[in-house]
Every structure is written in structure tokens, then in C-alpha cells.
Scaffold this motif. Structure first.
Motif, short mmCIF file in Angstrom:
data_model
loop_
_atom_site.label_atom_id
_atom_site.label_comp_id
_atom_site.label_asym_id
_atom_site.label_seq_id
_atom_site.Cartn_x
_atom_site.Cartn_y
_atom_site.Cartn_z
N GLU A 1 11.53 -3.23 1.25
CA GLU A 1 11.01 -3.79 2.51
C GLU A 1 10.76 -5.30 2.40
N GLU A 2 10.30 -5.73 1.24
CA GLU A 2 9.91 -7.13 1.10
C GLU A 2 11.02 -8.04 0.60
N THR A 3 12.06 -7.47 -0.03
CA THR A 3 13.10 -8.32 -0.63
C THR A 3 14.51 -7.94 -0.20
N GLY A 4 14.68 -6.76 0.39
CA GLY A 4 16.02 -6.28 0.73
C GLY A 4 16.81 -5.85 -0.49
N ALA A 5 16.18 -5.85 -1.67
CA ALA A 5 16.90 -5.55 -2.91
C ALA A 5 17.01 -4.06 -3.17
N LYS A 6 18.23 -3.64 -3.56
CA LYS A 6 18.43 -2.28 -4.05
C LYS A 6 18.18 -2.34 -5.55
N ILE A 7 17.28 -1.49 -6.02
CA ILE A 7 16.87 -1.58 -7.42
C ILE A 7 16.93 -0.23 -8.10
N THR A 8 16.88 -0.28 -9.43
CA THR A 8 16.67 0.92 -10.24
C THR A 8 15.37 0.70 -10.97
N SER A 9 14.38 1.53 -10.67
CA SER A 9 13.09 1.33 -11.33
C SER A 9 13.11 1.94 -12.72
N ASP A 10 12.30 1.36 -13.58
CA ASP A 10 12.26 1.77 -14.98
C ASP A 10 10.82 2.15 -15.33
N GLN A 11 10.38 1.83 -16.53
CA GLN A 11 9.08 2.29 -17.00
C GLN A 11 7.91 1.69 -16.23
N LEU A 12 6.80 2.43 -16.23
CA LEU A 12 5.54 1.90 -15.72
C LEU A 12 5.11 0.77 -16.64
N PHE A 13 4.75 -0.37 -16.06
CA PHE A 13 4.42 -1.52 -16.90
C PHE A 13 2.94 -1.89 -16.87
N ALA A 14 2.32 -1.83 -15.69
CA ALA A 14 0.92 -2.28 -15.63
C ALA A 14 0.14 -1.55 -14.53
N PHE B 1 0.82 -1.20 0.00
CA PHE B 1 0.00 0.00 0.00
C PHE B 1 0.86 1.26 0.00
N MET B 2 0.47 2.16 -0.87
CA MET B 2 1.11 3.46 -0.96
C MET B 2 0.84 4.25 0.33
N GLU B 3 1.85 5.01 0.78
CA GLU B 3 1.67 5.88 1.96
C GLU B 3 1.41 7.31 1.50
N ASN B 4 0.79 8.09 2.36
CA ASN B 4 0.64 9.51 2.07
C ASN B 4 2.02 10.15 1.93
N GLY B 5 2.15 11.11 1.07
CA GLY B 5 3.40 11.86 0.95
C GLY B 5 4.44 11.22 0.05
N GLU B 6 4.10 10.15 -0.64
CA GLU B 6 5.06 9.56 -1.58
C GLU B 6 4.42 9.39 -2.95
N THR B 7 5.27 9.28 -3.97
CA THR B 7 4.79 9.03 -5.32
C THR B 7 4.61 7.52 -5.50
N THR B 8 3.93 7.14 -6.57
CA THR B 8 3.74 5.70 -6.82
C THR B 8 5.09 5.01 -7.03
N ARG B 9 6.02 5.71 -7.68
CA ARG B 9 7.35 5.11 -7.92
C ARG B 9 8.11 4.93 -6.60
N GLN B 10 8.03 5.95 -5.74
CA GLN B 10 8.68 5.83 -4.43
C GLN B 10 8.06 4.70 -3.62
N ALA B 11 6.75 4.57 -3.70
CA ALA B 11 6.07 3.50 -2.97
C ALA B 11 6.52 2.13 -3.49
N ALA B 12 6.61 2.01 -4.80
CA ALA B 12 7.02 0.74 -5.41
C ALA B 12 8.44 0.36 -4.99
N GLU B 13 9.34 1.35 -5.00
CA GLU B 13 10.73 1.09 -4.62
C GLU B 13 10.84 0.76 -3.13
N ARG B 14 10.11 1.49 -2.31
CA ARG B 14 10.14 1.25 -0.86
C ARG B 14 9.61 -0.15 -0.54
#
Ligand SMILES: [Zn+2]
Length: 176
Positions: A90-103, A73-86
């Protein structure tokens, strides 16, 4: 979801049509507060490496023990991309670089909107977390499709592997 008591003043609410509105709401007739209820947004990532995708085995309800894409779930005060990365971290411990919106998936039956970005791993560090009992890269043929937690995630994965095979990632709206 029923809202029995006003979140502002604690008085008992009434289920009625507010003046000038087109839908019933839980209304407080003591302080006039109207309790609007809107869909929840879930944001996550399809983290992939060559032809493999990172999945997590859920260590929490709902669907404990089933596999899913990292999302939450997205939190108040963040963008959808920030929520996805966070959520992915939190769930995998993975440091990632997010790319295009897919779905984007819509499940109006349960008032959920899911948003998934493509993402790449920055390194190979990922691990179980409080929310995931296992975190693992899967090739398509190894994915336990019968043990995927949510039909939305299953549909997103099917679209991902179709696009991966075609070597062209699109943007998908998937409605249930
Ligand atoms: Zn009130």
C-alpha cells in the motif's frame, strides 16, 4: 483514550474497577459492557536490496514529509506477516517476498508494538502512493537520519545496518 459512551448501547460509561479486575476500565453500568483497551500492533518490512533499504516519505500525518519504513496498523483477520506485506504494498507499490522476523519494538508510553520483517523486492517496481510522496532505495550513508519519522524506525534501521555489516541477521527486541 477516554471512552465516554458505551459502544454497545450508547449509555454514558463510568471509569471504575470492574469486579475481579486489577485495572480501571470504562464500564457501562447500563448493559455491563467493559471497554478493554490494549496496545496497537504496527507491522512493516525492511525491504532491502544489497546494501540499500526502501524508505517512504510520508504523505500523511503524523510526521508528514518525514521518511519511514513501510508499516501500518494490523487489521483484524490477518497475521502480522500479512499485515506487513499489505502495508508495504500500500505504501510503496512494491511486490515483495518477506523473510525472517527482524525486530519487535515496544513503546508502552504510547501503547504501540511494532513488528518488522526482512523482505526482498520481487522486481524494481515501486512508486509513490497515496500514503507516500516518494519511495526510494537508500544506502546507509544516504539515509536522512535527521528526517526519520519515528525513533522506533531509526532504532530498527541502526540494528539492520549493524547486522548487514556483520553479515548475520538477528532478531531484536527494542524497548523504549
Ligand atoms: Zn452499554
Amino acid at each position: 483514550m477516554d471512552i465516554k459512551f458505551c459502544s454497545k448501547c450508547g449509555a454514558t460509561t463510568n471509569w471504575r474497577l470492574p469486579t475481579g479486575d486489577s485495572r480501571h476500565r470504562f464500564v457501562c453500568d447500563t448493559c455491563n459492557f467493559i471497554h478493554y483497551q490494549n496496545p496497537n500492533i504496527v507491522a512493516g518490512c525492511i525491504v532491502y536490496q544489497e546494501d540499500s533499504v526502501l524508505l517512504c516519505k510520508r504523505a500523511i500525518e503524523p510526521r508528514l514529509g518525514f521518511w519511514t519504513l513501510p508499516a501500518g496498523f494490523m487489521e483484524n483477520g490477518e497475521t502480522t506477516r500479512q499485515a506487513a506485506e499489505r502495508e508495504t504494498f500500500e505504501e510503496t507499490g512494491a511486490k515483495i517476498t518477506s523473510d525472517q522476523l527482524f525486530a519487535i519494538t515496544n513503546t508502552p508510553q504510547v501503547n504501540h508494538v511494532n513488528i518488522f520483517y526482512l523482505a526482498k523486492l520481487k522486481n524494481n517496481n515501486f512508486h509513490p502512493t497515496d500514503e507516500s510522496s516518494e519511495v526510494k532505495l537508500f544506502k546507509k550513508n544516504d539515509i536522512p537520519f535527521e528526517e526519520i519519522a519515528f525513533h522506533t524506525v531509526k532504532a530498527v534501521l541502526e540494528n539492520f545496518f549493524r547486522d548487514l555489516k556483520a553479515e548475520k541477521f538477528g532478531m531484536h527486541q527494542i524497548d523504549f
